[in-house]
Design an enzyme around this catalytic site. Structure first.
Site, short mmCIF file in Angstrom:
data_model
loop_
_atom_site.label_atom_id
_atom_site.label_comp_id
_atom_site.label_asym_id
_atom_site.label_seq_id
_atom_site.Cartn_x
_atom_site.Cartn_y
_atom_site.Cartn_z
N ASP A 100 0.87 -1.16 0.00
CA ASP A 100 0.00 0.00 0.00
C ASP A 100 0.93 1.24 0.00
O ASP A 100 2.11 1.11 0.34
CB ASP A 100 -0.86 -0.04 1.27
CG ASP A 100 -1.52 1.28 1.56
OD1 ASP A 100 -2.20 1.82 0.67
OD2 ASP A 100 -1.34 1.79 2.69
N ASP A 135 -0.15 5.13 0.83
CA ASP A 135 -0.41 6.18 1.83
C ASP A 135 -0.47 5.60 3.23
O ASP A 135 -1.29 4.72 3.51
CB ASP A 135 -1.70 6.92 1.50
CG ASP A 135 -1.58 7.63 0.16
OD1 ASP A 135 -0.58 8.33 -0.04
OD2 ASP A 135 -2.48 7.47 -0.68
N GLY A 182 -9.84 7.23 -1.13
CA GLY A 182 -9.86 7.93 -2.42
C GLY A 182 -10.21 9.39 -2.20
O GLY A 182 -11.16 9.71 -1.49
N LEU A 215 -2.27 7.74 -9.48
CA LEU A 215 -1.04 7.12 -10.00
C LEU A 215 0.17 8.07 -9.93
O LEU A 215 1.25 7.67 -9.48
CB LEU A 215 -1.27 6.65 -11.44
CG LEU A 215 -0.05 6.03 -12.13
CD1 LEU A 215 0.38 4.76 -11.43
CD2 LEU A 215 -0.37 5.74 -13.61
C1 XBP Z 1 -5.21 6.14 0.88
C2 XBP Z 1 -6.21 7.06 0.39
C3 XBP Z 1 -5.88 7.98 -0.64
C4 XBP Z 1 -5.32 9.35 -0.28
C5 XBP Z 1 -5.81 10.33 -1.27
O1 XBP Z 1 -4.90 5.27 -0.16
O2 XBP Z 1 -7.35 6.97 0.76
O3 XBP Z 1 -7.11 8.17 -1.19
O4 XBP Z 1 -5.73 9.78 1.01
O5 XBP Z 1 -5.32 10.04 -2.51
P1 XBP Z 1 -3.95 3.98 0.08
P2 XBP Z 1 -6.02 10.70 -3.80
O6 XBP Z 1 -3.84 3.75 1.57
O7 XBP Z 1 -4.66 2.87 -0.60
O8 XBP Z 1 -2.61 4.30 -0.56
O9 XBP Z 1 -6.48 12.06 -3.43
O10 XBP Z 1 -4.93 10.71 -4.85
O11 XBP Z 1 -7.19 9.82 -4.19
#
Ligand code: XBP
Length: 277
Positions: free
Chosen positions: A28, A30, A71, A145
């Protein structure tokens, strides 16, 4: 005696047939590769709101509540629908959210470029070791991405992009985490079975997503997720660990190790495979 030999022979055959070799690590982004939600994404959202002339401000407490929706576009929509009582955008809602999110992505990429969002402890060490040991690497993230690509490029260098066989992000699947879709997509692109992979996550929803795809998961918590329910994770740690900065074991069996390394991952994978056999 003969019967016992046959039985153990059968059990051994069964294990061999069902045991799959560990071939890939799926990460993953974030919160797992970098601790970037509160000081990265949240800040970028707030800057986009300001640019757009909105008086919205997501403080840490509000943002932690919004993190239950994965997201960025989905998070903005959830905020509008569940936190605001009378907001009407000047244009069609999808278009409004899309533009606002595009602006947020630009601010987020700027924050990455400013160097304030480093990789978490042990991430570079483990990725380097896994790559050198011939493991396939993949990313399975809800994020946009460009965000994932720039993080890898800036923190590990341009050539490291080639370490990853699959970088699966954002809108390539319709249903975001906790749905299993992004992990099923990554498995399909890797051409591997769930039993040949391990996942690294930081949230309960991410764990649920990986578990629903059938993949054994190691969780490294952060301040925003530490209180969540990680039942079913193979291991729950505060971080991957570095020499001189060992991980804290929160749940599971770390087999006496103090850093997540390939040997530990092979042991975890092999124990889970035998349990399943
Ligand atoms: C974590 C998320 C992401 C970011 C925002 O994603 O929820 O949506 O907070 O990214 P993961 P975007 O843990 O799956 O990496 O604004 O680009 O959608």
């Amino acid at each position: 005696m003969h019967t016992r030999q046959s039985q153990s022979g059968f059990a051994f055959y069964n294990v061999c047939m069902k045991h799959k070799e560990l071939k890939a690590l799926i990460f993953d982004v974030d919160g797992t590769l970098t601790d970037n939600e509160r000081d990265g994404h949240r800040v970028a959202f707030n800057r986009a709101f300001k640019d757009t002339g909105l008086d919205w401000y997501w403080d840490i407490e509000t943002y932690d509540r919004l993190l239950k929706v994965f997201g960025g576009k989905e998070r903005i929509r959830y905020y509008i629908e569940d936190f605001l009582t009378d907001f009407t955008p000047s244009t069609d809602l999808d278009h409004f959210i899309g533009q606002l999110h595009q602006l947020k992505t630009e601010h987020y990429l700027d924050l990455l470029k400013s160097g304030t969002l480093p990789l978490r402890p042990g991430v570079e060490r483990l990725l380097t070791e896994a790559h050198a040991s011939g493991f396939k690497l993949a990313i399975a993230s809800t994020t946009t991405l460009e965000n994932a690509l720039l993080l890898v490029r800036l923190s590990l260098g341009e050539p490291a992009l080639d370490w990853f066989d699959v970088i699966a992000c954002g809108d390539v699947v319709v249903n975001k985490k906790p749905a299993p879709d992004i992990y099923l997509y990554a498995l399909e692109k890797l051409g591997l079975a769930a039993a040949e992979c391990l996942v690294f996550e930081d949230t309960q929803a991410g764990l649920e997503s990986a578990k629903a795809a059938g993949i054994t998961t190691i969780v490294t918590v952060n301040d925003a997720t530490r209180h969540q329910d990680f039942s079913g994770a193979a291991l729950v740690l505060d971080q991957l660990g570095e020499p001189g900065n060992e991980f804290e074991l929160l749940a599971g069996n770390a087999r006496g190790e103090t850093m997540v390394n390939i040997d530990l991952l092979k042991q975890i994978h092999s124990d889970v495979s035998v349990d399943l056999a």
